[in-house]
Design an enzyme around this catalytic site. Sequence first.
Site, mmCIF file in Angstrom:
data_model
loop_
_atom_site.group_PDB
_atom_site.id
_atom_site.type_symbol
_atom_site.label_atom_id
_atom_site.label_comp_id
_atom_site.label_asym_id
_atom_site.label_seq_id
_atom_site.Cartn_x
_atom_site.Cartn_y
_atom_site.Cartn_z
ATOM 1 N N ASP A 282 40.120 30.946 40.953
ATOM 2 C CA ASP A 282 39.398 32.021 41.653
ATOM 3 C C ASP A 282 40.206 32.655 42.782
ATOM 4 O OD1 ASP A 282 37.188 31.496 40.030
ATOM 5 O OD2 ASP A 282 36.480 29.937 41.387
ATOM 6 N N LYS B 41 42.974 36.392 40.449
ATOM 7 C CA LYS B 41 43.956 36.695 39.404
ATOM 8 C C LYS B 41 43.541 37.920 38.608
ATOM 9 C CE LYS B 41 43.242 32.599 37.707
ATOM 10 N NZ LYS B 41 42.364 31.989 38.709
ATOM 11 N N HIS C 194 36.788 36.044 35.630
ATOM 12 C CA HIS C 194 37.578 36.997 36.403
ATOM 13 C C HIS C 194 36.725 38.227 36.689
ATOM 14 C CE1 HIS C 194 40.820 34.402 35.430
ATOM 15 N NE2 HIS C 194 40.916 34.775 34.172
ATOM 16 N N THR C 195 36.618 38.551 37.965
ATOM 17 C CA THR C 195 35.824 39.719 38.348
ATOM 18 C C THR C 195 36.760 40.887 38.600
ATOM 19 O OG1 THR C 195 34.372 38.170 39.448
ATOM 20 C CG2 THR C 195 34.012 40.497 39.930
ATOM 21 N N GLN D 5 42.214 29.494 35.680
ATOM 22 C CA GLN D 5 42.188 28.350 36.611
ATOM 23 C C GLN D 5 43.383 28.424 37.589
ATOM 24 O OE1 GLN D 5 41.575 27.241 32.979
ATOM 25 N NE2 GLN D 5 39.609 28.038 33.557
ATOM 26 N N GLY E 39 27.962 30.409 38.948
ATOM 27 C CA GLY E 39 27.182 30.850 40.105
ATOM 28 C C GLY E 39 27.130 29.819 41.226
HETATM 29 P P1 GDP Z 1 39.975 34.851 39.379
HETATM 30 O O1 GDP Z 1 39.203 33.815 38.632
HETATM 31 O O2 GDP Z 1 41.240 34.310 39.966
HETATM 32 O O3 GDP Z 1 40.212 36.104 38.590
HETATM 33 O O4 GDP Z 1 39.066 35.248 40.626
HETATM 34 P P2 GDP Z 1 37.494 35.574 40.619
HETATM 35 O O5 GDP Z 1 37.298 36.923 40.036
HETATM 36 O O6 GDP Z 1 36.721 34.441 40.039
HETATM 37 O O7 GDP Z 1 37.186 35.539 42.173
HETATM 38 C C1 GDP Z 1 37.785 36.404 43.074
HETATM 39 C C2 GDP Z 1 36.694 37.243 43.731
HETATM 40 O O8 GDP Z 1 37.230 37.893 44.868
HETATM 41 C C3 GDP Z 1 36.164 38.382 42.868
HETATM 42 O O9 GDP Z 1 34.812 38.562 43.168
HETATM 43 C C4 GDP Z 1 36.983 39.596 43.288
HETATM 44 O O10 GDP Z 1 36.290 40.821 43.104
HETATM 45 C C5 GDP Z 1 37.159 39.309 44.752
HETATM 46 N N1 GDP Z 1 38.405 39.795 45.354
HETATM 47 C C6 GDP Z 1 39.652 39.851 44.806
HETATM 48 N N2 GDP Z 1 40.556 40.233 45.727
HETATM 49 C C7 GDP Z 1 39.858 40.409 46.888
HETATM 50 C C8 GDP Z 1 40.237 40.761 48.229
HETATM 51 O O11 GDP Z 1 41.396 40.972 48.543
HETATM 52 N N3 GDP Z 1 39.236 40.807 49.162
HETATM 53 C C9 GDP Z 1 37.949 40.545 48.869
HETATM 54 N N4 GDP Z 1 37.052 40.621 49.850
HETATM 55 N N5 GDP Z 1 37.549 40.208 47.617
HETATM 56 C C10 GDP Z 1 38.501 40.123 46.651
HETATM 57 P P1 IMO Z 2 39.178 30.849 37.011
HETATM 58 O O1 IMO Z 2 40.017 31.243 35.829
HETATM 59 C C1 IMO Z 2 37.562 27.657 39.520
HETATM 60 C C2 IMO Z 2 36.819 23.794 37.605
HETATM 61 C C3 IMO Z 2 35.396 23.338 37.467
HETATM 62 C C4 IMO Z 2 35.570 21.830 37.577
HETATM 63 C C5 IMO Z 2 36.895 21.591 36.854
HETATM 64 C C6 IMO Z 2 36.739 21.139 35.416
HETATM 65 O O2 IMO Z 2 37.996 31.708 37.216
HETATM 66 O O3 IMO Z 2 40.020 30.681 38.219
HETATM 67 P P2 IMO Z 2 36.062 22.424 33.183
HETATM 68 O O4 IMO Z 2 34.799 23.150 32.814
HETATM 69 O O5 IMO Z 2 37.277 23.270 33.118
HETATM 70 O O6 IMO Z 2 36.221 21.144 32.417
HETATM 71 O O7 IMO Z 2 35.833 21.991 34.724
HETATM 72 O O8 IMO Z 2 37.580 22.847 36.882
HETATM 73 N N1 IMO Z 2 37.114 25.134 37.032
HETATM 74 C C7 IMO Z 2 37.333 26.225 37.767
HETATM 75 N N2 IMO Z 2 37.258 26.416 39.093
HETATM 76 N N3 IMO Z 2 37.937 28.678 38.718
HETATM 77 C C8 IMO Z 2 38.051 28.494 37.383
HETATM 78 O O9 IMO Z 2 38.555 29.423 36.554
HETATM 79 C C9 IMO Z 2 37.694 27.234 36.837
HETATM 80 N N4 IMO Z 2 37.659 26.710 35.591
HETATM 81 C C10 IMO Z 2 37.319 25.426 35.733
HETATM 82 O O10 IMO Z 2 34.578 23.842 38.494
HETATM 83 O O11 IMO Z 2 35.761 21.467 38.919
HETATM 84 MG MG MG Z 3 37.305 32.938 38.635
#
Ligand code: GDP
Ligand code: IMO
Ligand code: MG
Length: 443
Positions: free
Chosen positions: A13, A16, A41-42, A223, A301
């Site tokens: 998170d 990426k 990924h958001t 991840q 969530g």
């Molecule tokens: P990923 O799994 O690595 O793609 O990340 P996620 O999408 O799960 O979580 C990153 C969150 O941070 C998302 O809701 C994005 O929209 C948000 N986001 C990404 N870059 C920024 C930033 O620079 N500032 C803020 N405030 N939010 C960001």
């Molecule tokens: P993105 O791509 C954050 C965490 C789970 C748990 C551990 C094992 O959005 O960054 P699993 O279901 O993979 O066997 O769970 O890994 N986990 C993540 N945490 N971002 C993710 O993906 C994750 N994918 C798995 O919360 O701790």
């Molecule tokens: Mg994520």
Amino acid sequence: MPGIVLVGAQWGDEGKGKITDLLADDMHVVARYQGGNNAGHTIIYQDKVLKLHLIPSGILYPHIISVIGNGVVVNPAVIVQEMDELNELGISTENLRISHNAHIILRCHEVLDGLSEESRGSFGLGTTRRGIGPTYADKAMRVGLRMQDLVYPRILEEKGRLLFKLKNEMIAGLYQAPPLDIDEEMEKLRHYADRLRPYIDDTSLIIKSALREGKNVLFEGAQGTLLDLDHGTYPYVTSSNPTAGGACTGTGVGPRDIEEIIGVSKAYLTRVGSGPFPTEQSNEIGEAMQKLGQEFGTTTGRVRRCGWLDTVLLRYAVRINTMTSLAVTKLDVLSQFDTIKACVRYKYGDELFEEFPVHQEIFSRCEPVYVDMPGWGIDISEATTLEELPPEARSYLQFIQEEAGIPVKIVSVGPERRQTIVIDGGERRLEERKFLFQDDLPL
Ligand code: GDP
Ligand code: IMO
Ligand code: MG
């Protein structure tokens, strides 16, 4: 060439999805190489918030071939739903290709993931319960079903029924839970097979052909480094290799096909699920990060645990992945703090650790050694150049760069694409302002 890997430097998170989206213009192929729909990924696309779990975010661009590599585990129901949702938004999925060798997540894997978590009680891993671990376990056991098994109905019938039978024995025998209705599950699989058959391809060849033609290929990690099965905080990890090496095994290219490795790190740190987290702030600081950073899991969530940046872990991630540069995200979330802390060492008893400790016991119980830096206290979310950032924010980036030992080339100050600073020649531009706190380091 160039093959570019984008890898999470933390526990996932890191943002990426946003960085992939940012780099997409220059890419010909975007390939996922591991994980499954545990990822979330958001991306902000044309003012809409899109949440992708399986399909690479390159799908938003018609010039990009989106690949799901052999290292990914694919839930057919999820991918079909994601395709339908994209199509409804007017986004074509015509350029999607799924590796014939990617393993399939079945309903029995999801059920077993949940049953295993429940049976562990307070020792649960906090998985996403998406069947990731059980599917990779079957891959290693050599009983898994692969995308190519969807191509021939007879093979699907034979292998599918055998796998469901084995798994039902576990579900009913080991966990005393109700077994799945195999006929019903097979019926669903046949339906998904018809939908997915046209997308199954030799994706290793597609990627290699693009690289041979000198086109850019982005290998999109899901991840993050600390969730890596081999190099992460085992057992609180996922069951695949998100680290850069996974890009090769997970798509079928060799290490020499990779030229650049971009690590994505938040300006602070978060974690979903169980496991040690030395810089965690279970207090109003963590809550403030969580609130302003909107730190809720995209997939489940769940509230993300929050804490200060940990440079011991960052340096480890740089080393394990041979990162060539960093993208620092969510810098804007730190604007609210008067003082910014970052961990530079761990203390365990009388011993100080500069490197990620070998033994988990030490990592679980160590105390972080922090440096304090002044905050900047103003909104930076509209900054698009380094010059527009306050000196304290630049110093913080300089600090990260020096601790990591590689240049910061991208800085993200908000979720939207335009809220990004791209630093040409990273290290030189940042060096102008020397790290202010070097003399204050406690070590
Ligand atoms: P990923 O799994 O690595 O793609 O990340 P996620 O999408 O799960 O979580 C990153 C969150 O941070 C998302 O809701 C994005 O929209 C948000 N986001 C990404 N870059 C920024 C930033 O620079 N500032 C803020 N405030 N939010 C960001
Ligand atoms: P993105 O791509 C954050 C965490 C789970 C748990 C551990 C094992 O959005 O960054 P699993 O279901 O993979 O066997 O769970 O890994 N986990 C993540 N945490 N971002 C993710 O993906 C994750 N994918 C798995 O919360 O701790
Ligand atoms: Mg994520």
